[in-house]
Design a protein around this motif. Structure first.
Motif, short mmCIF file in Angstrom:
data_model
loop_
_atom_site.label_atom_id
_atom_site.label_comp_id
_atom_site.label_asym_id
_atom_site.label_seq_id
_atom_site.Cartn_x
_atom_site.Cartn_y
_atom_site.Cartn_z
N ILE A 142 43.85 -24.29 -35.10
CA ILE A 142 42.84 -23.79 -34.16
C ILE A 142 41.47 -23.72 -34.84
O ILE A 142 40.46 -24.13 -34.27
CB ILE A 142 43.25 -22.40 -33.62
CG1 ILE A 142 44.51 -22.52 -32.74
CG2 ILE A 142 42.12 -21.77 -32.83
CD1 ILE A 142 45.06 -21.19 -32.28
N ILE A 143 41.43 -23.20 -36.06
CA ILE A 143 40.17 -23.08 -36.78
C ILE A 143 39.57 -24.46 -37.04
O ILE A 143 38.36 -24.68 -36.87
CB ILE A 143 40.36 -22.30 -38.09
CG1 ILE A 143 40.70 -20.84 -37.78
CG2 ILE A 143 39.11 -22.38 -38.97
CD1 ILE A 143 41.08 -20.02 -38.99
N ASP A 144 40.40 -25.42 -37.45
CA ASP A 144 39.93 -26.80 -37.66
C ASP A 144 39.36 -27.38 -36.36
O ASP A 144 38.32 -28.04 -36.36
CB ASP A 144 41.06 -27.69 -38.17
CG ASP A 144 41.42 -27.40 -39.62
OD1 ASP A 144 40.61 -26.75 -40.31
OD2 ASP A 144 42.51 -27.83 -40.06
N TYR A 145 40.05 -27.13 -35.27
CA TYR A 145 39.62 -27.64 -33.96
C TYR A 145 38.26 -27.06 -33.59
O TYR A 145 37.36 -27.77 -33.12
CB TYR A 145 40.66 -27.30 -32.91
CG TYR A 145 40.30 -27.73 -31.50
CD1 TYR A 145 40.56 -29.01 -31.05
CD2 TYR A 145 39.69 -26.84 -30.62
CE1 TYR A 145 40.23 -29.41 -29.76
CE2 TYR A 145 39.35 -27.23 -29.33
CZ TYR A 145 39.63 -28.51 -28.91
OH TYR A 145 39.28 -28.89 -27.63
N LEU A 146 38.10 -25.76 -33.78
CA LEU A 146 36.84 -25.10 -33.46
C LEU A 146 35.70 -25.64 -34.31
O LEU A 146 34.58 -25.86 -33.82
CB LEU A 146 36.97 -23.59 -33.65
CG LEU A 146 37.90 -22.86 -32.67
CD1 LEU A 146 38.07 -21.41 -33.10
CD2 LEU A 146 37.37 -22.93 -31.24
N GLU A 147 35.97 -25.86 -35.59
CA GLU A 147 34.93 -26.37 -36.49
C GLU A 147 34.52 -27.80 -36.12
O GLU A 147 33.36 -28.16 -36.20
CB GLU A 147 35.44 -26.34 -37.93
CG GLU A 147 35.37 -24.97 -38.59
CD GLU A 147 33.93 -24.56 -38.90
OE1 GLU A 147 33.39 -24.97 -39.94
OE2 GLU A 147 33.35 -23.83 -38.08
#
Length: 300
Positions: A93-98
């Motif tokens: 999720i964090i990778d996707y947001l970044e």
């Protein structure tokens, strides 16, 4: 659509297609006291993204209900929905947001190393090797089971963090200038460290690990984290097990099972209130009786 959902269930991060998708509403399913959920929520707050947050109570087993299992077949929080994309697992999720929301990136040491490798071909192998080592360490330290396993080695881990913070302070000796873990910017490394320290405080390990002058750099770092508006917005209220975990769960149980529970709760509440006022009245009268029986001093 079916292929897309299969990829999502497998945990593969999906990029939003074009700028339009970046404007689609974000929906996050999380649990307030989930370590992984806290990191995702803090990243969302740091990036100033608008997101509808839905609390999925683990104590009430809401993560096992059919509607949630259809979102994530592993039945684990957090889960992010963005248009047709369903992304599971905190790191994904964090990778996707970044990758999707480029405006307001909070920094990622791994991506910085990749950029340096592209800009410096002669050091490409060295940067890639360091990137792999860093990713391995981050995955290990983001794993709650791993954190439990190394609880006995916590002193050594925090000593390393203390040393790193001291080194950062020495690199920027200007008065009033305090860097974060990887430099001047608050990065994903700080997100992980901040949530970890807050969890340690929540469990009662704060005084043991950085209180009373022990690890002063770590103590100062955590105090600065608490002053961040984004941190207070996400985790400011998560500091007491009874207030932030037990009572909210109890109220949700009562609300979910009303009116059956409502009747019992009302009776118990009335009895408790009557008992409290009776105790206060008794204590007041007892105090008056003691004062009346106490011999008064004779000054003549």
């Amino acid at each position: 659509m079916a292929r897309r959902q299969d990829e999502q269930r497998a945990g593969a991060p999906l990029m939003a297609e074009g700028k339009a998708n970046a404007e689609v509403k974000l929906i996050l399913y999380h649990w307030t006291h989930s370590f992984s959920s806290q990191k995702v929520r803090l990243v969302i707050a740091e990036k100033a993204l608008k997101c509808e947050e839905n609390d999925v109570s683990l104590p009430l087993s809401e993560h096992n209900e059919p509607w949630f299992m259809r979102l994530n077949s592993t039945g684990e929080v957090p889960v992010l929905i963005h248009g047709e994309n369903i992304i599971c697992e905190a790191t994904q999720i964090i990778d996707y947001l970044e990758q999707t929301f480029l405006d307001g990136q909070i920094g990622n040491t791994e991506s910085e190393l990749k950029k340096l490798a592209e800009e410096n071909p002669d050091l490409q192998e060295a940067y890639i090797a360091k990137q792999k080592r860093l990713k391995s360490k981050l995955l290990d330290h983001d794993n709650v089971k791993y954190l439990k396993k190394i609880l006995d080695e916590l002193e050594k881990v925090l000593d390393q963090v203390e040393t790193e913070l001291q080194r950062r302070n020495e690199e920027t000796p200007e008065e009033g200038h305090q860097p974060w873990l990887c430099g001047e910017s608050f990065t994903l490394a700080d997100v992980s460290l901040a949530v970890t320290l807050h969890r340690l405080k929540f469990l009662g390990f704060a005084r043991r690990n950085w209180g009373n002058g022990k690890r002063p750099n770590l103590e100062t770092y955590y105090e600065r984290v608490l002053k961040r508006k984004t941190f207070n917005k996400v985790l400011g209220h998560v500091n007491n097990i009874l207030i932030s975990a037990v009572l909210p769960t109890a109220f949700r149980v009562a609300k979910k099972r009303a009116p059956k529970v409502l009747g019992t709760t009302l009776v118990v509440g009335l009895l408790a209130g009557m008992g409290y006022f009776a105790f206060m009245l008794f204590r007041k009268r007892l105090g008056s009786m003691i004062l009346a029986l106490r011999p008064r001093p004779n000054y003549f």
